[in-house]
Each structure stands twice: as C-alpha cells, then as structure tokens.
Design a protein around this motif. Structure first.
Motif, short mmCIF file in Angstrom:
data_model
loop_
_atom_site.label_atom_id
_atom_site.label_comp_id
_atom_site.label_asym_id
_atom_site.label_seq_id
_atom_site.Cartn_x
_atom_site.Cartn_y
_atom_site.Cartn_z
N LEU A 65 44.24 25.36 35.70
CA LEU A 65 45.02 26.78 35.46
C LEU A 65 43.98 27.68 35.13
N GLY A 66 42.84 27.57 34.48
CA GLY A 66 42.11 28.35 33.89
C GLY A 66 41.18 28.88 35.36
N ILE A 67 40.81 28.06 36.24
CA ILE A 67 40.24 28.44 37.66
C ILE A 67 41.12 29.37 38.26
N LEU A 68 42.33 28.78 38.39
CA LEU A 68 43.42 29.66 39.26
C LEU A 68 43.61 30.99 38.56
N ALA A 69 43.60 31.04 37.22
CA ALA A 69 43.62 32.55 36.70
C ALA A 69 42.52 33.41 36.77
N LEU A 71 40.93 33.26 39.78
CA LEU A 71 41.06 33.34 41.21
C LEU A 71 42.29 34.63 41.26
N ARG A 72 43.18 34.69 40.48
CA ARG A 72 44.14 35.49 40.49
C ARG A 72 43.70 36.86 39.95
N ARG A 73 42.80 37.02 39.21
CA ARG A 73 42.21 38.21 38.76
C ARG A 73 41.25 38.76 39.70
N MET A 74 40.61 37.74 40.31
CA MET A 74 39.64 38.42 41.41
C MET A 74 40.38 38.91 42.70
N ALA A 75 41.73 38.11 43.05
CA ALA A 75 42.40 38.46 44.10
C ALA A 75 43.03 40.08 43.78
N LEU A 76 43.51 40.31 42.46
CA LEU A 76 44.00 41.53 42.01
C LEU A 76 42.93 42.64 42.06
N GLY A 77 41.74 42.31 41.68
CA GLY A 77 40.64 43.31 41.67
C GLY A 77 40.18 43.60 42.87
N PHE A 78 40.27 42.46 43.96
CA PHE A 78 39.94 42.71 45.23
C PHE A 78 40.93 43.77 45.97
N VAL A 232 31.59 21.91 37.48
CA VAL A 232 32.43 23.44 37.26
C VAL A 232 31.42 24.10 38.19
N ILE A 233 29.86 23.93 38.18
CA ILE A 233 29.30 25.04 38.96
C ILE A 233 29.11 24.50 40.46
N LEU A 234 29.42 23.31 40.57
CA LEU A 234 29.73 22.71 42.15
C LEU A 234 30.99 23.25 42.69
N ILE A 235 32.02 23.33 41.52
CA ILE A 235 33.31 23.83 41.99
C ILE A 235 33.37 25.21 42.58
N ILE A 236 32.60 26.23 41.70
CA ILE A 236 32.47 27.46 41.80
C ILE A 236 31.76 27.59 43.12
N ALA A 237 30.57 26.95 43.05
CA ALA A 237 29.88 26.93 44.72
C ALA A 237 30.50 26.70 45.92
N VAL A 238 31.46 25.65 45.89
CA VAL A 238 32.32 25.33 46.88
C VAL A 238 33.42 26.81 47.21
N ILE A 239 33.81 27.04 45.89
CA ILE A 239 34.89 28.21 46.28
C ILE A 239 33.93 29.56 46.88
N GLY A 240 32.72 29.60 46.59
CA GLY A 240 32.13 30.73 46.92
C GLY A 240 31.71 30.46 48.62
N VAL A 241 31.21 29.34 48.97
CA VAL A 241 31.18 28.90 50.43
C VAL A 241 32.38 29.10 51.05
N VAL A 242 33.62 28.54 50.58
CA VAL A 242 34.87 28.53 51.42
C VAL A 242 35.34 30.03 51.37
N LEU A 243 35.22 30.70 50.45
CA LEU A 243 35.73 32.18 50.67
C LEU A 243 34.86 32.77 51.76
#
Lengths: 267, 259
Positions: A65-69, A71-78, A232-243
C-alpha cells in the motif's frame, strides 16, 4: 530489421530482442553476489538473499500500500505536469515574448533541488499528499516545458498558416496542429520527466518520512533489517527500469512516423 | 538632456542590461515577491522577503562556521564530480573503442534506476561521512559524462583520424591527442549536466543524513521553523549550480573548439 519466419514463437521473439538486457541484469546481480561473498559483511547481504526477500515484502499489505501510494502521488504530479507544462511549453515555442519572459525563470529554477523544497512546502501546505504531489509537479515541469517549447519551435510555419486560413482558433491550433507536430520532442520530455518524477518522489519521501517507498527504506534501515533495505532498493530499481521501458514503448508507438522521417534519431 | 541620455546609453551598466535582457524577468519576479512581502500579503513566518534572505546570506557568508559547511559541501561536490569525470572518460573511450556491445545493455539497465534510492545502501557500506555522498554523486553523474564522451568521440571527423594514422600515430596516441581534444565540446556539455546533478545529489544526501554541509543546515533550520535560515542554504546551492553552469558555458565559448 529482417522479418523472422512465422514459426518463431512469441516468447522466442521477446528473447531475441531482449537477451542483452537480460544478460546485463544477470551480470549486475552476479557482481553483487560475488562482492557480498567476498566482503562477508552484515551490511551487504548477497543478491540471492535479497531476491528471496522481495516476495516477502510484496506480500505484506502495508508495504505494498505504501509503494502504491507513492506511485499514485507520482502519477498525480506527472499528470498535473502534462496538463500545465506541456500547453505552456508549446505556447512558449510559438510566442517570442512569452519565451523571453519564461526562459530566464526556468533557467534559474533548473539547478534548484526540487525535493529540497519539501520542508518549506510542508510549512505552507502541511505534511499531506498535496506537498509531495506539488514537489513532483515542480520536478517534472522543467523538462516538459523545455522539450515542448523546443518541439513547438520546430513546427513548420506553413502548417500553422493553413490552420489559420481554415479559421482555426488559437487553442484549437495549439491542440490539433502544434501538439501533434511537436509530439516526438514532447515524448522525449515525457521520458526524462518520468525518471525525474521517480527521483523526486523517492527523495521527497526520504526527507519527509511519512509513508511510501522512500520511508520504507529508512524504516528498514532504522530497524537494521539490511536485506529489507536492499530488497526495497531492488523493487524501486525495477520500477524505474520498467517505467523507462514503458515510456520508450509508448514513444515509439505514438511517434514511429517521425523516426522513419529522420533515421538515426533513435538508438 | 539628450546628450546625458546618450551618455547613459553608453555606460557599461546599460550595455550590460541591454545585452543580458534575460535579467528582467528575474528582477520582476524578485520585485513582485518583495512587494507582496512589504504589502503584508504573505506572513513573513511562512515566506520571507528576498531582501531578508539576501541580508542573512551576506551575514552568514562572513561567519566561519557557515563557511565550514559550504566547504564540506564543495569537497563532496568536486571530489564526486572529478571521480565521475575520470570514470566517465574511461568508460566513454572504452565504449567508443569497441566495448559498446557489452556496456550499452548495462547502461540501459542502470541509468533509469533512481540513484538516490541507492543512498541508504551506500550509507550502510561507506558510513555517514564524505564517502557515501561522493559515491552517490559518482553513481549519478557518471552516465551523462560517459554518454557525452562517447557522443563526442563518435562525431570526430574521420579525416583527422586518418591524417594522424597516416603520420604513424598509434591507436592510443590517436585517442589521446586527436580524438579527445576534438571531442571537447560535447564533453564540456556533459560536464555542465553532471555538475548540476552533483549539486542536487550532494544537497539531498546531506538533507537525508548528515551532520554537516548545506543540506544539513536546511534540515536543522526546518526543525526550529527558522524560515529565513531554510531559504539561505537552498539559495546558495542553487547559486553554486548556476555559477558552475555559467562558467562552463563561458569556458566552452572561449575555447577554440568546434561545437
């Protein structure tokens, strides 16, 4: 590129296109594993331990939920950046006075660390989502403004004159002529903006630790659960590469016509 | 009257303003901000006037304690930048000399990773001092430098290389004395980008965990709600970024290099 015979399965096609990337990831993980085994330090868990920890984090409701929150903020800002900065940038590219007014201000804003504004903005707007969304919006706005104005500047004047002769209003011209013609450049800006949005999101959460992915990192660190930090760093890195990959796919899908016009502009 | 005006037009100040028309929007914004503060539209507890920030900055710049923090930030900034420059040049040259098939997939995977997320790991491995911050700067600034070097080496006119080879220059001599100097333009552009990235990363890292440096000053001021003191380090790091950017632009225009 040569068309392969149809008997190749879809999976094989994907492998043929991406095997270098897969090998690169494997190489990075192997280097990490070797370094961990060699150094034998508690602060550097091995890649294998960390990989095993990723599903554990992803199955915890609170963390997800924290990660999704985040990503939601990021999508809103973007999204806010797209709505505000792209039209403004396009207008800057077509209007000299507007460009002369705004260019110096954007140049001035360029080296300001946006996430560092977090404490000041929290003073104004409180510690809620609004401050974080605003900081992300400010981060993505600059590349979007720059690339949109560059794109609009290069639009052929004749296109705009014809639209004018057909009786199109200013707003219609901006949206239906200038935006499509400037789209390749705007999409380049979007790709830069997505990576900046992610960086701003993580760093603002590390500075103002309320919730989200950045906070997750420091919680794990404070509790000295080192595999969690790396997972968590790995998850963030994967999010970055996937995006980044998704943005690049979207760019190619929307503006492949421009790439065929100017060979060599990709890669 | 007219000749006075004509004289004023020739004054260096006027010429400078005319040449740098870009200064007006900035002055306008600062004036609006100052007026809004003077008119009492914004509470000074939330947004200090630019004059107050400038005065405090001038006052702080005479304070040796403050200068120490600037020094710490600059040490991290420049050692990170120069390490990244050395590494970026080496990797860029390696890529141009044939390592590209191996390095490109690595770059494609590693460059979209938000480097600031690595910072906690760097703190765990290297501690809270200079090393972790310098490593963060290197990790983020090396990519634009490497790609700028590669791009610069690619765009060297082949005739220059052929001429050097015909004169009997070895492979390494060609790289060092022909290719690198003529790639200086793109490399300097890469340096500009990398320096701003270095400024941002040092400041953010100092805000996240540090006991000194400009970023740390902002966090301590935020804890006691000293809003003027919050603006001073932020303005200063932005000025450092602008100054470095402008001086590299100046250097690029002055050096005898093809753009």
């Amino acid at each position: 590129m040569k068309q392969g015979p149809p008997r190749f399965s879809a999976l094989r096609q994907v492998w043929r296109r991406n095997w270098r990337t897969v090998l690169a990831c494997a190489a990075l993980l192997l280097i990490w594993q070797a370094a961990a085994l060699w150094l034998k330090r508690e602060e550097l868990p091995s890649a294998w331990e960390t990989l095993r920890d990723v599903p554990v984090i992803l199955s915890s409701g609170e963390d997800v939920l924290g990660i999704l929150a985040s990503l939601r903020r990021m999508a809103l800002g973007f999204g806010l950046g797209l709505l505000v900065a792209v039209p403004l940038g396009l207008a800057m590219g077509r209007s000299k006075p507007l460009a002369r007014l705004l260019n110096p201000l954007t140049a001035l804003a360029y080296p300001i660390p946006k996430a560092a504004l977090m404490p000041i903005i929290m003073l104004w707007l409180g510690i809620g989502d609004l401050s974080k969304v605003l900081v992300i919006f400010m981060g993505v706005s600059l590349p979007l403004l720059y690339h949109s104005s560059q794109g609009a500047e290069q639009v052929d004047d004749k296109l705009i004159w014809s639209a004018q002769a057909m009786g199109m209003g200013q707003v219609a011209r901006l949206l239906r002529v200038i935006l499509p013609a400037a789209l390749p450049e705007v999409m380049l800006g979007c790709r830069v903006a997505v990576s900046i949005a992610l960086i701003t999101m993580i760093s603002s959460e590390m500075i103002a630790r309320q919730n989200g992915a950045g906070n997750l990192l420091f919680n794990a660190m404070d509790m000295a659960i080192y595999t969690d930090v790396y997972a968590v760093i790995l998850i963030i890195a994967v999010i970055g590469v996937v995006l980044d990959v998704l943005m690049e796919r979207l760019r190619v899908a929307l503006t492949h016509w421009a790439d065929t016009l100017q060979p060599g502009s990709t890669s | 009257m007219d000749h006075i005006r004509a004289q004023a037009r020739r004054s260096p100040l006027f010429v400078w303003f005319a040449k740098h028309g870009a200064i007006w929007p900035v002055i306008g914004l600062l004036a609006l901000w100052q007026l809004a503060c003077l008119a009492g539209l914004v509470p000074p507890r939330l947004l200090p006037s630019p004059a107050a920030v400038a005065l405090r900055l001038a006052h702080d710049l005479l304070d040796p304690g403050f200068l120490f923090h600037i020094g710490q930030t600059l040490i991290r900034l420049f050692s990170g930048f120069f390490l990244a420059l050395a590494l970026g040049l080496c990797l860029g040259i390696a890529m141009a000399q044939g390592a590209e098939p191996f390095l490109t997939p690595l770059v494609r995977v590693a460059s979209p990773i938000p480097k600031i997320a690595l910072y906690p790991a760097l703190v765990l491995l290297l501690g809270f001092g200079h090393a972790s911050k310098i490593a963060l700067v290197v990790a983020d600034a090396v990519f634009p430098l490497m790609l700028a070097t590669l791009h610069g080496l690619r765009s060297v006119p082949p005739k220059l290389v052929w001429a050097a080879q015909a004169a009997g220059a070895s492979r390494s001599t060609v790289v060092l004395t022909v290719k690198l100097p003529s790639a200086l333009g793109p490399i300097l552009t890469g340096c500009r980008i990398a320096l701003v990235i270095a400024c941002l990363n040092v400041f953010l890292a100092e805000m996240i965990s540090s006991s000194d440096g400009l970023g740390h000053l902002l966090v301590t001021a935020a804890r006691s709600y000293q809003v003027v003191d919050m603006f001073v380090p932020l303005v200063l790091i932005s000025l450092i970024g602008l100054l470095l950017n402008a001086s590299l632009q100046f250097a690029r225009r002055r050096l005898p290099i093809a753009s």
